[in-house]
Design a protein around this motif. Structure first.
Motif, PDB file in Angstrom:
ATOM      1  N   LYS A 195     -46.876 -37.163 -24.978  1.00 53.19           N
ATOM      2  CA  LYS A 195     -47.555 -38.091 -25.888  1.00 53.19           C
ATOM      3  C   LYS A 195     -49.005 -37.671 -26.116  1.00 53.19           C
ATOM      4  O   LYS A 195     -49.504 -37.695 -27.247  1.00 53.19           O
ATOM      5  N   GLU A 196     -49.687 -37.282 -25.033  1.00 58.10           N
ATOM      6  CA  GLU A 196     -51.091 -36.887 -25.153  1.00 58.10           C
ATOM      7  C   GLU A 196     -51.250 -35.628 -25.998  1.00 58.10           C
ATOM      8  O   GLU A 196     -52.202 -35.502 -26.772  1.00 58.10           O
ATOM      9  N   LYS A 197     -50.323 -34.714 -25.825  1.00 63.71           N
ATOM     10  CA  LYS A 197     -50.381 -33.452 -26.572  1.00 63.71           C
ATOM     11  C   LYS A 197     -49.745 -33.551 -27.953  1.00 63.71           C
ATOM     12  O   LYS A 197     -49.852 -32.616 -28.751  1.00 63.71           O
ATOM     13  N   LYS A 198     -49.061 -34.681 -28.195  1.00 62.40           N
ATOM     14  CA  LYS A 198     -48.311 -34.857 -29.449  1.00 62.40           C
ATOM     15  C   LYS A 198     -47.309 -33.713 -29.658  1.00 62.40           C
ATOM     16  O   LYS A 198     -47.160 -33.181 -30.757  1.00 62.40           O
ATOM     17  N   GLY A 254     -39.689 -41.356 -33.241  1.00 61.87           N
ATOM     18  CA  GLY A 254     -40.426 -42.456 -32.632  1.00 61.87           C
ATOM     19  C   GLY A 254     -39.605 -43.314 -31.685  1.00 61.87           C
ATOM     20  O   GLY A 254     -39.976 -44.456 -31.387  1.00 61.87           O
ATOM     21  N   ILE A 310     -38.063 -38.104 -30.131  1.00 55.60           N
ATOM     22  CA  ILE A 310     -39.521 -38.175 -30.168  1.00 55.60           C
ATOM     23  C   ILE A 310     -40.019 -38.116 -31.609  1.00 55.60           C
ATOM     24  O   ILE A 310     -40.895 -38.885 -32.021  1.00 55.60           O
ATOM     25  N   LYS A 311     -39.447 -37.226 -32.402  1.00 56.79           N
ATOM     26  CA  LYS A 311     -39.822 -37.112 -33.816  1.00 56.79           C
ATOM     27  C   LYS A 311     -39.576 -38.415 -34.560  1.00 56.79           C
ATOM     28  O   LYS A 311     -40.321 -38.779 -35.474  1.00 56.79           O
ATOM     29  N   SER A 329     -42.095 -24.667 -27.657  1.00 62.69           N
ATOM     30  CA  SER A 329     -43.469 -25.048 -27.338  1.00 62.69           C
ATOM     31  C   SER A 329     -44.132 -23.884 -26.622  1.00 62.69           C
ATOM     32  O   SER A 329     -43.469 -22.972 -26.122  1.00 62.69           O
ATOM     33  N   ALA A 350     -49.467 -30.179 -33.405  1.00 66.66           N
ATOM     34  CA  ALA A 350     -49.969 -30.271 -32.042  1.00 66.66           C
ATOM     35  C   ALA A 350     -50.714 -29.006 -31.652  1.00 66.66           C
ATOM     36  O   ALA A 350     -50.394 -27.912 -32.091  1.00 66.66           O
ATOM     37  N   TYR A 385     -43.843 -31.801 -30.140  1.00 67.03           N
ATOM     38  CA  TYR A 385     -42.673 -32.020 -30.990  1.00 67.03           C
ATOM     39  C   TYR A 385     -43.024 -32.812 -32.253  1.00 67.03           C
ATOM     40  O   TYR A 385     -42.150 -33.316 -32.940  1.00 67.03           O
ATOM     41  N   ILE A 386     -44.336 -32.921 -32.490  1.00 69.87           N
ATOM     42  CA  ILE A 386     -44.829 -33.500 -33.733  1.00 69.87           C
ATOM     43  C   ILE A 386     -45.689 -32.436 -34.389  1.00 69.87           C
ATOM     44  O   ILE A 386     -46.540 -31.818 -33.744  1.00 69.87           O
ATOM     45  N   LYS A 388     -36.114 -34.165 -28.271  1.00 74.98           N
ATOM     46  CA  LYS A 388     -37.129 -33.822 -29.269  1.00 74.98           C
ATOM     47  C   LYS A 388     -36.897 -34.583 -30.574  1.00 74.98           C
ATOM     48  O   LYS A 388     -37.848 -35.041 -31.212  1.00 74.98           O
TER      49      LYS A 388
END
Length: 202
Positions: free
Chosen positions: A182-185, A166, A163-164, A49, A191, A187-188, A160
């Motif tokens: 979550k706000e930055k999304k 869910g 998170i990917k 990141s 982003a 690891y999806i 990570k």
């Protein structure tokens, strides 16, 4: 002063990292513990990141711990982040009269003799090895100290992946850090990074 240096990708920093920071600060009676997010990793895995996001997450995760500050020293450093270079830069900034402790995991100690200029690291600091299951320290030196520490059976890579997929990761992350992810999304895919940090500078 007694100054600890705890480096890592911190992508993301989790409760295991936080517990280690709390543990070594108390165990080693540190006056200051520098949390150092890696700049360009020497192991070649640089799909990290953004530095801004990792600095911000470190501030959220470690910011409440007494005597801890988040250092951008490797992020601002040109070239690959080698530990001996980081130590030299920290000592140049904070002074040679301090006692320095480089904090590493036993998984890293398992190949410490392959680290670039590892003898220089031992010259500049005491290397504190945190025990990890399945690994051992292979370098014998009075400047290497192994400590019994709490073991947290999770990695940033596993978080990570969860998170990917869910999955719930609330038991692994500081609440503020989880909210930021979550706000930055993070690891999806897709982003967008931004930088708005009030981290304690070292």
């Amino acid at each position: 002063m007694r100054i600890g240096i705890y480096g890592g990708s911190f992508d993301p920093p989790h409760y295991g990292h936080k517990k280690i920071a709390e543990f070594v600060t108390e165990k080693l009676n540190l006056d200051k513990l520098l949390i150092v997010p890696v700049g360009i990793a020497s192991h070649g895995k640089n799909n990290l990141s953004s530095p801004a996001d990792r600095m911000k997450m470190c501030e959220m995760t470690f910011g409440s711990i007494k005597n801890v500050c988040i250092s951008p020293i490797e992020i601002h450093m040109e070239g690959v982040s080698y530990t001996y270079k980081t130590l030299e830069a920290v000592i140049k900034k904070l002074g040679e009269d301090n006692e320095y402790f480089e904090i590493i995991g036993e998984d890293s100690a398992n190949y410490f003799d392959k680290w670039k200029e590892y003898e220089k690291i031992l010259e500049l600091s005491t290397v504190v090895v945190l025990k990890r299951k399945g690994f051992k320290n292979i370098v014998n030196s009075p400047k290497i100290v192994t400590v019994d520490n709490p073991y947290f059976n999770i990695s940033s890579t596993e978080i990570k992946e969860k998170i990917k997929n869910g999955e719930d990761v609330s038991k692994f992350l500081d609440e503020e850090t989880e909210k930021f992810i979550k706000e930055k999304k993070l690891y999806i895919k897709g982003a967008v990074a931004f930088f708005n940090s009030s981290y304690k500078k070292c």
